[in-house]
Design a protein around this motif. Structure first.
Motif, PDB file in Angstrom:
ATOM      1  N   PHE A  90      25.521  77.826   6.273  1.00  0.00           N
ATOM      2  CA  PHE A  90      24.493  78.377   7.151  1.00  0.00           C
ATOM      3  C   PHE A  90      25.159  79.042   8.343  1.00  0.00           C
ATOM      4  CE2 PHE A  90      24.957  73.895   8.348  1.00  0.00           C
ATOM      5  CZ  PHE A  90      25.172  73.961   9.714  1.00  0.00           C
ATOM      6  N   THR A  91      24.404  79.849   9.021  1.00  0.00           N
ATOM      7  CA  THR A  91      24.849  80.468  10.265  1.00  0.00           C
ATOM      8  C   THR A  91      24.050  79.839  11.394  1.00  0.00           C
ATOM      9  OG1 THR A  91      25.374  82.542   9.170  1.00  0.00           O
ATOM     10  CG2 THR A  91      25.014  82.638  11.551  1.00  0.00           C
ATOM     11  N   LEU A  92      24.734  79.451  12.435  1.00  0.00           N
ATOM     12  CA  LEU A  92      24.087  78.832  13.591  1.00  0.00           C
ATOM     13  C   LEU A  92      23.925  79.855  14.706  1.00  0.00           C
ATOM     14  CD1 LEU A  92      23.107  76.323  15.190  1.00  0.00           C
ATOM     15  CD2 LEU A  92      25.492  76.005  15.879  1.00  0.00           C
ATOM     16  N   VAL A  93      22.740  79.882  15.287  1.00  0.00           N
ATOM     17  CA  VAL A  93      22.464  80.728  16.446  1.00  0.00           C
ATOM     18  C   VAL A  93      21.936  79.823  17.554  1.00  0.00           C
ATOM     19  CG1 VAL A  93      21.119  82.646  17.363  1.00  0.00           C
ATOM     20  CG2 VAL A  93      21.876  82.681  14.977  1.00  0.00           C
ATOM     21  N   ASP A 127      22.858  74.916  34.086  1.00  0.00           N
ATOM     22  CA  ASP A 127      23.832  73.846  33.881  1.00  0.00           C
ATOM     23  C   ASP A 127      24.895  74.345  32.897  1.00  0.00           C
ATOM     24  OD1 ASP A 127      22.552  73.810  31.437  1.00  0.00           O
ATOM     25  OD2 ASP A 127      21.816  71.755  31.605  1.00  0.00           O
ATOM     26  N   ALA A 128      25.613  73.464  32.263  1.00  0.00           N
ATOM     27  CA  ALA A 128      26.725  73.838  31.383  1.00  0.00           C
ATOM     28  C   ALA A 128      26.311  74.090  29.930  1.00  0.00           C
ATOM     29  CB  ALA A 128      27.786  72.752  31.439  1.00  0.00           C
ATOM     30  N   THR A 129      25.027  74.237  29.667  1.00  0.00           N
ATOM     31  CA  THR A 129      24.553  74.429  28.291  1.00  0.00           C
ATOM     32  C   THR A 129      25.282  75.571  27.585  1.00  0.00           C
ATOM     33  OG1 THR A 129      22.358  73.568  28.826  1.00  0.00           O
ATOM     34  CG2 THR A 129      22.532  74.935  26.871  1.00  0.00           C
ATOM     35  N   ALA A 130      25.317  76.739  28.182  1.00  0.00           N
ATOM     36  CA  ALA A 130      25.938  77.906  27.549  1.00  0.00           C
ATOM     37  C   ALA A 130      27.432  77.697  27.329  1.00  0.00           C
ATOM     38  CB  ALA A 130      25.686  79.153  28.387  1.00  0.00           C
ATOM     39  N   ALA A 131      28.116  77.124  28.287  1.00  0.00           N
ATOM     40  CA  ALA A 131      29.558  76.891  28.156  1.00  0.00           C
ATOM     41  C   ALA A 131      29.847  75.915  27.023  1.00  0.00           C
ATOM     42  CB  ALA A 131      30.129  76.370  29.468  1.00  0.00           C
ATOM     43  N   ILE A 132      29.056  74.878  26.900  1.00  0.00           N
ATOM     44  CA  ILE A 132      29.239  73.896  25.822  1.00  0.00           C
ATOM     45  C   ILE A 132      29.004  74.561  24.474  1.00  0.00           C
ATOM     46  CG2 ILE A 132      28.298  71.782  24.800  1.00  0.00           C
ATOM     47  CD1 ILE A 132      27.704  70.904  27.760  1.00  0.00           C
ATOM     48  N   ALA A 133      27.971  75.375  24.372  1.00  0.00           N
ATOM     49  CA  ALA A 133      27.672  76.071  23.124  1.00  0.00           C
ATOM     50  C   ALA A 133      28.794  77.051  22.764  1.00  0.00           C
ATOM     51  CB  ALA A 133      26.344  76.797  23.228  1.00  0.00           C
ATOM     52  N   ARG A 134      29.307  77.797  23.739  1.00  0.00           N
ATOM     53  CA  ARG A 134      30.401  78.742  23.468  1.00  0.00           C
ATOM     54  C   ARG A 134      31.665  78.010  23.029  1.00  0.00           C
ATOM     55  NH1 ARG A 134      28.238  81.376  28.008  1.00  0.00           N
ATOM     56  NH2 ARG A 134      29.782  80.363  29.331  1.00  0.00           N
ATOM     57  N   ASP A 135      31.962  76.886  23.662  1.00  0.00           N
ATOM     58  CA  ASP A 135      33.126  76.091  23.278  1.00  0.00           C
ATOM     59  C   ASP A 135      32.985  75.609  21.835  1.00  0.00           C
ATOM     60  OD1 ASP A 135      35.606  74.566  23.846  1.00  0.00           O
ATOM     61  OD2 ASP A 135      34.276  72.844  23.544  1.00  0.00           O
ATOM     62  N   PHE A 136      31.787  75.159  21.485  1.00  0.00           N
ATOM     63  CA  PHE A 136      31.546  74.715  20.116  1.00  0.00           C
ATOM     64  C   PHE A 136      31.727  75.878  19.138  1.00  0.00           C
ATOM     65  CE2 PHE A 136      28.840  74.210  16.426  1.00  0.00           C
ATOM     66  CZ  PHE A 136      29.274  72.983  15.940  1.00  0.00           C
ATOM     67  N   ALA A 137      31.231  77.050  19.490  1.00  0.00           N
ATOM     68  CA  ALA A 137      31.313  78.219  18.611  1.00  0.00           C
ATOM     69  C   ALA A 137      32.775  78.573  18.300  1.00  0.00           C
ATOM     70  CB  ALA A 137      30.605  79.405  19.244  1.00  0.00           C
ATOM     71  N   ASP A 138      33.658  78.356  19.258  1.00  0.00           N
ATOM     72  CA  ASP A 138      35.074  78.659  19.052  1.00  0.00           C
ATOM     73  C   ASP A 138      35.711  77.793  17.970  1.00  0.00           C
ATOM     74  OD1 ASP A 138      34.978  80.598  20.997  1.00  0.00           O
ATOM     75  OD2 ASP A 138      35.830  79.306  22.572  1.00  0.00           O
ATOM     76  N   ARG A 139      35.167  76.623  17.717  1.00  0.00           N
ATOM     77  CA  ARG A 139      35.762  75.711  16.731  1.00  0.00           C
ATOM     78  C   ARG A 139      34.791  75.308  15.622  1.00  0.00           C
ATOM     79  NH1 ARG A 139      33.798  70.867  18.348  1.00  0.00           N
ATOM     80  NH2 ARG A 139      33.094  70.751  20.480  1.00  0.00           N
ATOM     81  N   ALA A 140      33.665  75.965  15.542  1.00  0.00           N
ATOM     82  CA  ALA A 140      32.646  75.620  14.541  1.00  0.00           C
ATOM     83  C   ALA A 140      33.160  75.851  13.120  1.00  0.00           C
ATOM     84  CB  ALA A 140      31.383  76.433  14.773  1.00  0.00           C
ATOM     85  N   PRO A 141      32.806  74.955  12.187  1.00  0.00           N
ATOM     86  CA  PRO A 141      33.247  75.109  10.794  1.00  0.00           C
ATOM     87  C   PRO A 141      32.352  76.052   9.988  1.00  0.00           C
ATOM     88  CG  PRO A 141      32.044  73.052  11.048  1.00  0.00           C
ATOM     89  CD  PRO A 141      32.126  73.680  12.436  1.00  0.00           C
ATOM     90  N   PHE A 142      31.533  76.837  10.662  1.00  0.00           N
ATOM     91  CA  PHE A 142      30.620  77.792  10.025  1.00  0.00           C
ATOM     92  C   PHE A 142      30.372  78.911  11.030  1.00  0.00           C
ATOM     93  CE2 PHE A 142      28.437  73.852  11.317  1.00  0.00           C
ATOM     94  CZ  PHE A 142      27.886  74.277  12.501  1.00  0.00           C
ATOM     95  N   PRO A 143      29.827  80.032  10.585  1.00  0.00           N
ATOM     96  CA  PRO A 143      29.550  81.126  11.528  1.00  0.00           C
ATOM     97  C   PRO A 143      28.587  80.667  12.623  1.00  0.00           C
ATOM     98  CG  PRO A 143      29.307  81.878   9.261  1.00  0.00           C
ATOM     99  CD  PRO A 143      29.466  80.397   9.209  1.00  0.00           C
TER     100      PRO A 143
END
Length: 62
Positions: free
Chosen positions: A32-35, A43-59
């Motif tokens: 699947f692709t995560l958006v 707060d840090a929501t966007a930063a946490i999501a971007r950090d996760f995207a850098d190491r995500a095992p899927f798009p």
């Protein structure tokens, strides 16, 4: 491209978004692709999501 897209809307979810994204990463079927859509969190929501995207095992688009 994945046939399935998972959309996670978020606003001020810094305390919970990391666990939610890690739960998605733990799924056996990762075809699947995560958006992640951050609605102008201050707060840090966007930063946490971007950090996760850098190491995500899927798009992932965050």
């Amino acid at each position: 491209m994945s046939a399935l897209w998972v959309v996670v809307p978020a606003h001020q979810e810094a305390t919970r978004i990391g666990a939610a994204l890690e739960a998605l990463a733990a799924q056996r079927d990762r075809d699947f692709t995560l958006v992640v859509v951050d609605n102008a969190s201050t707060d840090a929501t966007a930063a946490i999501a971007r950090d996760f995207a850098d190491r995500a095992p899927f798009p992932c688009m965050c």
